[in-house]
Design a protein around this motif. Sequence first.
Motif, PDB file in Angstrom:
ATOM      1  N   THR A  53       0.838  -1.207   0.000  1.00 27.94           N
ATOM      2  CA  THR A  53       0.000   0.000   0.000  1.00 27.94           C
ATOM      3  C   THR A  53       0.868   1.249   0.000  1.00 27.94           C
ATOM      4  O   THR A  53       0.644   2.185  -0.772  1.00 27.94           O
ATOM      5  N   THR A  54       1.872   1.248   0.863  1.00 27.81           N
ATOM      6  CA  THR A  54       2.788   2.393   0.923  1.00 27.81           C
ATOM      7  C   THR A  54       3.548   2.542  -0.391  1.00 27.81           C
ATOM      8  O   THR A  54       3.727   3.664  -0.903  1.00 27.81           O
ATOM      9  N   TYR A  55       3.968   1.423  -0.948  1.00 30.01           N
ATOM     10  CA  TYR A  55       4.740   1.455  -2.197  1.00 30.01           C
ATOM     11  C   TYR A  55       3.910   2.041  -3.342  1.00 30.01           C
ATOM     12  O   TYR A  55       4.345   2.988  -4.019  1.00 30.01           O
ATOM     13  N   PHE A  56       2.716   1.489  -3.581  1.00 28.43           N
ATOM     14  CA  PHE A  56       1.906   1.974  -4.693  1.00 28.43           C
ATOM     15  C   PHE A  56       1.435   3.416  -4.449  1.00 28.43           C
ATOM     16  O   PHE A  56       1.337   4.209  -5.395  1.00 28.43           O
ATOM     17  N   SER A  57       1.166   3.766  -3.197  1.00 28.71           N
ATOM     18  CA  SER A  57       0.797   5.149  -2.883  1.00 28.71           C
ATOM     19  C   SER A  57       1.945   6.099  -3.197  1.00 28.71           C
ATOM     20  O   SER A  57       1.748   7.193  -3.728  1.00 28.71           O
ATOM     21  N   THR A  58       3.154   5.655  -2.867  1.00 32.36           N
ATOM     22  CA  THR A  58       4.348   6.468  -3.142  1.00 32.36           C
ATOM     23  C   THR A  58       4.546   6.647  -4.641  1.00 32.36           C
ATOM     24  O   THR A  58       4.927   7.730  -5.102  1.00 32.36           O
ATOM     25  N   VAL A  59       4.306   5.582  -5.404  1.00 35.28           N
ATOM     26  CA  VAL A  59       4.409   5.676  -6.868  1.00 35.28           C
ATOM     27  C   VAL A  59       3.443   6.729  -7.399  1.00 35.28           C
ATOM     28  O   VAL A  59       3.805   7.563  -8.239  1.00 35.28           O
ATOM     29  N   MET A  60       2.216   6.726  -6.892  1.00 35.82           N
ATOM     30  CA  MET A  60       1.223   7.692  -7.377  1.00 35.82           C
ATOM     31  C   MET A  60       1.557   9.119  -6.952  1.00 35.82           C
ATOM     32  O   MET A  60       1.342  10.065  -7.713  1.00 35.82           O
ATOM     33  N   VAL A  61       2.090   9.270  -5.755  1.00 35.13           N
ATOM     34  CA  VAL A  61       2.551  10.600  -5.325  1.00 35.13           C
ATOM     35  C   VAL A  61       3.670  11.075  -6.245  1.00 35.13           C
ATOM     36  O   VAL A  61       3.690  12.225  -6.690  1.00 35.13           O
ATOM     37  N   GLY A  62       4.589  10.167  -6.556  1.00 36.09           N
ATOM     38  CA  GLY A  62       5.690  10.523  -7.457  1.00 36.09           C
ATOM     39  C   GLY A  62       5.204  10.924  -8.830  1.00 36.09           C
ATOM     40  O   GLY A  62       5.779  11.812  -9.473  1.00 36.09           O
ATOM     41  N   MET A  63       4.125  10.290  -9.299  1.00 36.01           N
ATOM     42  CA  MET A  63       3.561  10.656 -10.604  1.00 36.01           C
ATOM     43  C   MET A  63       3.109  12.115 -10.615  1.00 36.01           C
ATOM     44  O   MET A  63       3.311  12.833 -11.598  1.00 36.01           O
TER      45      MET A  63
END
Length: 208
Positions: A160-170
């Motif tokens: 959850t943290t990983y995919f959330s971080t990816v979306m924040v980075g986007m």
Amino acid sequence: MTRGRPRQFDPDAALDHALALFARDGFEKASVQELAERMAICKPSLYAAYGNKETLFIEALRRYAAQGAEQRAALLNDEPDGRRAVEALLRMTATEVTRGETAGCLIVSEAAATPSGYPPAVRDAVASALASGAAQLRARLVRAQREGDLDAAMDVDALTTYFSTVMVGMTVQARNGTTSAQLCAAASVAMSVWSGASAESAMHRRDR
């Protein structure tokens, strides 16, 4: 001489106009004067309806968050395959954050820019919106694990943290000119961490 009718105030339309300005300029830079102009009302009417810019921003943010939650729910829940559902979420994010003059995500942008001097209610509203999105994602990962699309050994909280971080980075990348196609390519790379259930487990599910 008769006076004309006062202009009708459409709260939903006015809030959408305020939201567009906040999405472009952020809470701090959006002025009350420009907000009133965008909403087609006078400043006294804005204060009468919302109290202050802080309250108006929180209302607009809640509207934005609710719209996003509805989109995510449809995307994540309607797709029966967990992996495809999460990848579709990443790709939708890549498309949304690169669209128009308000490239990026209001929630993420404010989370990154919100200094300690911001009103506590604004900080709390932003944090709540972020947490809500993460909770939706986590729920879908838990479902994927339960249904065997995601290996039981995978750490759902870490994912959850990983995919959330990816979306924040986007969002950050979109603000700096990265294209939707580039972000979609990054989404495909991000999905490489997904580990499905074992073949033996899948066989047992088919036999049930």
